[in-house]
Design a protein around this motif. Sequence first.
Motif, PDB file in Angstrom:
ATOM      1  N   LYS A 183       0.845  -1.206   0.000  1.00 30.66           N
ATOM      2  CA  LYS A 183       0.000   0.000   0.000  1.00 30.66           C
ATOM      3  C   LYS A 183       0.876   1.251   0.000  1.00 30.66           C
ATOM      4  CE  LYS A 183      -3.995  -2.187   2.168  1.00 30.66           C
ATOM      5  NZ  LYS A 183      -4.751  -2.489   3.372  1.00 30.66           N
ATOM      6  N   GLU A 184       1.991   1.160   0.691  1.00 28.56           N
ATOM      7  CA  GLU A 184       2.906   2.310   0.765  1.00 28.56           C
ATOM      8  C   GLU A 184       3.671   2.484  -0.555  1.00 28.56           C
ATOM      9  OE1 GLU A 184       5.719   1.901   4.100  1.00 28.56           O
ATOM     10  OE2 GLU A 184       7.223   2.528   2.632  1.00 28.56           O
ATOM     11  N   ALA A 185       4.108   1.343  -1.161  1.00 25.99           N
ATOM     12  CA  ALA A 185       4.999   1.432  -2.322  1.00 25.99           C
ATOM     13  C   ALA A 185       4.259   1.626  -3.645  1.00 25.99           C
ATOM     14  CB  ALA A 185       5.869   0.176  -2.399  1.00 25.99           C
ATOM     15  N   CYS A 186       3.005   1.153  -3.732  1.00 30.19           N
ATOM     16  CA  CYS A 186       2.257   1.300  -4.981  1.00 30.19           C
ATOM     17  C   CYS A 186       1.453   2.593  -4.870  1.00 30.19           C
ATOM     18  CB  CYS A 186       1.292   0.140  -5.197  1.00 30.19           C
ATOM     19  SG  CYS A 186       2.090  -1.465  -5.267  1.00 30.19           S
ATOM     20  N   ALA A 187       1.706   3.503  -5.752  1.00 28.99           N
ATOM     21  CA  ALA A 187       1.038   4.799  -5.642  1.00 28.99           C
ATOM     22  C   ALA A 187      -0.441   4.690  -6.000  1.00 28.99           C
ATOM     23  CB  ALA A 187       1.727   5.787  -6.565  1.00 28.99           C
ATOM     24  N   ASP A 188      -0.796   3.683  -6.786  1.00 31.81           N
ATOM     25  CA  ASP A 188      -2.167   3.587  -7.290  1.00 31.81           C
ATOM     26  C   ASP A 188      -2.960   2.512  -6.543  1.00 31.81           C
ATOM     27  OD1 ASP A 188      -0.807   1.418  -8.077  1.00 31.81           O
ATOM     28  OD2 ASP A 188      -0.904   1.816 -10.211  1.00 31.81           O
ATOM     29  N   ASN A 189      -4.212   2.364  -6.946  1.00 30.15           N
ATOM     30  CA  ASN A 189      -5.096   1.420  -6.263  1.00 30.15           C
ATOM     31  C   ASN A 189      -5.341   0.207  -7.156  1.00 30.15           C
ATOM     32  OD1 ASN A 189      -6.457   0.610  -4.074  1.00 30.15           O
ATOM     33  ND2 ASN A 189      -8.258   1.903  -4.413  1.00 30.15           N
ATOM     34  N   ARG A 190      -4.295  -0.518  -7.413  1.00 31.30           N
ATOM     35  CA  ARG A 190      -4.365  -1.603  -8.392  1.00 31.30           C
ATOM     36  C   ARG A 190      -5.138  -2.822  -7.872  1.00 31.30           C
ATOM     37  NH1 ARG A 190       1.938  -2.322  -9.138  1.00 31.30           N
ATOM     38  NH2 ARG A 190       1.723  -0.082  -9.203  1.00 31.30           N
ATOM     39  N   GLN A 211      -6.099  -0.819  -1.752  1.00 28.69           N
ATOM     40  CA  GLN A 211      -6.297  -0.073  -0.492  1.00 28.69           C
ATOM     41  C   GLN A 211      -7.366  -0.715   0.399  1.00 28.69           C
ATOM     42  OE1 GLN A 211      -4.122   2.084   0.362  1.00 28.69           O
ATOM     43  NE2 GLN A 211      -3.154   2.085  -1.651  1.00 28.69           N
ATOM     44  N   ASP A 212      -8.231  -1.542  -0.184  1.00 33.54           N
ATOM     45  CA  ASP A 212      -9.300  -2.186   0.602  1.00 33.54           C
ATOM     46  C   ASP A 212      -8.923  -3.591   1.078  1.00 33.54           C
ATOM     47  OD1 ASP A 212     -10.766   0.043   0.062  1.00 33.54           O
ATOM     48  OD2 ASP A 212     -12.025  -0.888  -1.481  1.00 33.54           O
ATOM     49  N   THR A 213      -7.718  -4.035   0.743  1.00 27.95           N
ATOM     50  CA  THR A 213      -7.344  -5.404   1.116  1.00 27.95           C
ATOM     51  C   THR A 213      -7.088  -5.512   2.614  1.00 27.95           C
ATOM     52  OG1 THR A 213      -5.035  -4.909   0.624  1.00 27.95           O
ATOM     53  CG2 THR A 213      -6.327  -5.987  -1.119  1.00 27.95           C
ATOM     54  N   GLN A 214      -7.372  -6.692   3.159  1.00 22.55           N
ATOM     55  CA  GLN A 214      -7.083  -6.990   4.562  1.00 22.55           C
ATOM     56  C   GLN A 214      -6.417  -8.346   4.635  1.00 22.55           C
ATOM     57  OE1 GLN A 214     -10.818  -6.773   6.587  1.00 22.55           O
ATOM     58  NE2 GLN A 214     -11.120  -4.645   6.031  1.00 22.55           N
ATOM     59  N   ALA A 215      -5.574  -8.500   5.632  1.00 20.26           N
ATOM     60  CA  ALA A 215      -4.776  -9.727   5.712  1.00 20.26           C
ATOM     61  C   ALA A 215      -5.654 -10.976   5.811  1.00 20.26           C
ATOM     62  CB  ALA A 215      -3.822  -9.647   6.899  1.00 20.26           C
ATOM     63  N   ASP A 216      -6.802 -10.865   6.487  1.00 25.52           N
ATOM     64  CA  ASP A 216      -7.599 -12.080   6.668  1.00 25.52           C
ATOM     65  C   ASP A 216      -8.349 -12.500   5.398  1.00 25.52           C
ATOM     66  OD1 ASP A 216      -9.616 -10.229   6.597  1.00 25.52           O
ATOM     67  OD2 ASP A 216     -10.350 -10.616   8.630  1.00 25.52           O
ATOM     68  N   MET A 217      -8.097 -11.810   4.288  1.00 20.15           N
ATOM     69  CA  MET A 217      -8.673 -12.248   3.012  1.00 20.15           C
ATOM     70  C   MET A 217      -7.886 -13.425   2.428  1.00 20.15           C
ATOM     71  SD  MET A 217      -9.562  -8.577   1.298  1.00 20.15           S
ATOM     72  CE  MET A 217     -10.878  -7.556   1.971  1.00 20.15           C
ATOM     73  N   ALA A 218      -6.722 -13.728   3.015  1.00 20.71           N
ATOM     74  CA  ALA A 218      -5.892 -14.828   2.498  1.00 20.71           C
ATOM     75  C   ALA A 218      -5.599 -15.832   3.597  1.00 20.71           C
ATOM     76  CB  ALA A 218      -4.573 -14.278   1.952  1.00 20.71           C
ATOM     77  N   ASP A 219      -5.416 -17.073   3.191  1.00 26.29           N
ATOM     78  CA  ASP A 219      -4.921 -18.107   4.108  1.00 26.29           C
ATOM     79  C   ASP A 219      -3.998 -19.011   3.298  1.00 26.29           C
ATOM     80  OD1 ASP A 219      -6.554 -19.743   2.611  1.00 26.29           O
ATOM     81  OD2 ASP A 219      -8.003 -20.112   4.199  1.00 26.29           O
ATOM     82  N   MET A 220      -3.667 -20.177   3.864  1.00 32.29           N
ATOM     83  CA  MET A 220      -2.707 -21.049   3.173  1.00 32.29           C
ATOM     84  C   MET A 220      -3.294 -21.739   1.950  1.00 32.29           C
ATOM     85  SD  MET A 220       0.289 -20.809   4.177  1.00 32.29           S
ATOM     86  CE  MET A 220       1.237 -22.277   3.824  1.00 32.29           C
ATOM     87  N   ARG A 221      -4.594 -21.593   1.746  1.00 32.02           N
ATOM     88  CA  ARG A 221      -5.207 -22.184   0.546  1.00 32.02           C
ATOM     89  C   ARG A 221      -5.439 -21.128  -0.519  1.00 32.02           C
ATOM     90  NH1 ARG A 221      -9.141 -26.861   2.173  1.00 32.02           N
ATOM     91  NH2 ARG A 221      -7.752 -28.011   3.493  1.00 32.02           N
ATOM     92  N   THR A 222      -4.813 -19.981  -0.334  1.00 38.38           N
ATOM     93  CA  THR A 222      -5.029 -18.851  -1.240  1.00 38.38           C
ATOM     94  C   THR A 222      -3.732 -18.506  -1.962  1.00 38.38           C
ATOM     95  OG1 THR A 222      -6.546 -17.964   0.434  1.00 38.38           O
ATOM     96  CG2 THR A 222      -5.895 -16.468  -1.327  1.00 38.38           C
ATOM     97  N   VAL A 224      -2.349 -15.223  -4.096  1.00 40.38           N
ATOM     98  CA  VAL A 224      -2.731 -13.813  -4.229  1.00 40.38           C
ATOM     99  C   VAL A 224      -1.985 -13.235  -5.428  1.00 40.38           C
ATOM    100  CG1 VAL A 224      -2.787 -11.563  -3.069  1.00 40.38           C
ATOM    101  CG2 VAL A 224      -3.002 -13.678  -1.719  1.00 40.38           C
ATOM    102  N   ILE A 225      -2.709 -12.543  -6.295  1.00 38.63           N
ATOM    103  CA  ILE A 225      -2.070 -11.907  -7.458  1.00 38.63           C
ATOM    104  C   ILE A 225      -2.304 -10.406  -7.380  1.00 38.63           C
ATOM    105  CG2 ILE A 225      -2.002 -11.742  -9.971  1.00 38.63           C
ATOM    106  CD1 ILE A 225      -2.883 -14.647 -10.136  1.00 38.63           C
ATOM    107  N   LEU A 226      -1.207  -9.654  -7.432  1.00 30.95           N
ATOM    108  CA  LEU A 226      -1.270  -8.187  -7.440  1.00 30.95           C
ATOM    109  C   LEU A 226      -1.003  -7.722  -8.865  1.00 30.95           C
ATOM    110  CD1 LEU A 226      -1.021  -5.366  -5.801  1.00 30.95           C
ATOM    111  CD2 LEU A 226       1.440  -5.770  -6.027  1.00 30.95           C
ATOM    112  N   GLY A 227      -1.840  -6.859  -9.401  1.00 33.46           N
ATOM    113  CA  GLY A 227      -1.596  -6.336 -10.734  1.00 33.46           C
ATOM    114  C   GLY A 227      -0.412  -5.377 -10.760  1.00 33.46           C
ATOM    115  N   SER A 228       0.095  -5.105 -11.967  1.00 31.33           N
ATOM    116  CA  SER A 228       1.098  -4.044 -12.129  1.00 31.33           C
ATOM    117  C   SER A 228       0.355  -2.716 -12.269  1.00 31.33           C
ATOM    118  CB  SER A 228       1.932  -4.305 -13.385  1.00 31.33           C
ATOM    119  OG  SER A 228       1.150  -3.993 -14.531  1.00 31.33           O
ATOM    120  N   SER A 229       1.110  -1.634 -12.491  1.00 32.61           N
ATOM    121  CA  SER A 229       0.444  -0.332 -12.657  1.00 32.61           C
ATOM    122  C   SER A 229      -0.390  -0.305 -13.933  1.00 32.61           C
ATOM    123  CB  SER A 229       1.476   0.792 -12.680  1.00 32.61           C
ATOM    124  OG  SER A 229       2.235   0.694 -13.867  1.00 32.61           O
TER     125      SER A 229
END
Length: 249
Positions: A183-190, A211-222, A224-229
Motif C-alpha cells: 500500500k505504501e509502495a504502490c502509488a495507485d489502487n491496483r 487499499q481495501d485489502t485486509q490480511a484475513d482475506m488470504a490463508d494457506m489455501r489462497t 494472491v495476485i497483485l496487478g502491475s500499474s
Amino acid sequence: MTGSLVIAGLGPGNDALVTPEVTVALARATDIVGYIPYVARIPARPGLTLHPTDNRVELDRSRHALEMASTGRHVVVVSSGDPGVFAMAAAVFEAVEAGPNEWRALDIRVLPGITAMLAAAARAGAPLGHDFCTINLSDNLKPWAVIENRLRLAVQADFAMAFYNPRSKSRPEGFVRTLEVLKEACADNRPVIFARNVSRPDETINVVPLQDTQADMADMRTVVILGSSQTRIIETGAAPIVYTPRFSS
Ligand SMILES: C[S@@+](CC[C@H](N)C(=O)[O-])C[C@H]1O[C@@H](n2cnc3c(N)ncnc32)[C@H](O)[C@@H]1O
C-alpha cells in the motif's frame, strides 16, 4: 533391477487438470511418496504402496524416495501444482547433491503440473499478461528482510506479482506487513486477486482494490495476485475480468 524416480505435479486440485503424462506415471508407479493430502488424491490399487508423510519433512521424504528407487522400485513423488514451484523437485535434487554417488545415476524425471498461480490467473482473466514475478511469502526458509526487499524491488520494477503461502496460523504477521509495504509502495489502487481453493468445489475468486485489502482475506489455501500499474479491469454483468496488456509504455 533398474528403478526410477518421477517427481510429478498434480495440478491445483481438480483431476481434470492432471496432465496425461502424470496420469501415465502414476499408473506405472509401485510407490507414491508425498505430503498426506496430496497422496490422498491417489486411489489405492494392488501393487501400489502409498507413503504419506507430514509437511516439513521434505528432505527425509526425498531420501526415502531415492533409496526406494535405488532398490528397483518405480517411485513417484507427488506435489500439488507444479513440483518445481516451491515444492518437492528442488528438495529431491538437494538430497541428490548431498547424497551417495549412485543416486546421481538414477533415472529421475520431473513432470510439470499446472501451478496455482496460472490456474488462478486463468480464472480472473489474464493478470499475468505482461512481465511478472512470484514470491513465496513464507519466512520458514528465508529471512523476512529478504522477502520485504524483494517486494519493494518488484514494485519498483512494476511487475505483476503472485504470492504463494501468504498467511498461516503460525505466521499471521507476514501478510499484514506485506500489505502495508504494498500500500505504501504502490502509488495507485491496483487490483488484487484472492484466489482460494482454485479448481476445487469450494473455489472463491475475489478481486479487491489494493487499499481495501485486509490480511484475513488470504490463508494457506489462497494464492494472491497483485496487478502491475498497467493492469486493468473490464466490468461485466458478472465477475470482473482482470488483465494486463501485453504492451508497456
Ligand atoms: C507449498 S506451496 C506449493 C505450490 C505448488 N507446488 C504449486 O505449484 O501450486 C502451497 C501454496 O500454493 C498455493 N496453492 C496451492 N494450491 C492452490 C489452490 N488450489 N488454490 C489456491 N492456492 C493454491 C497457496 O498459496 C499455498 O499456500
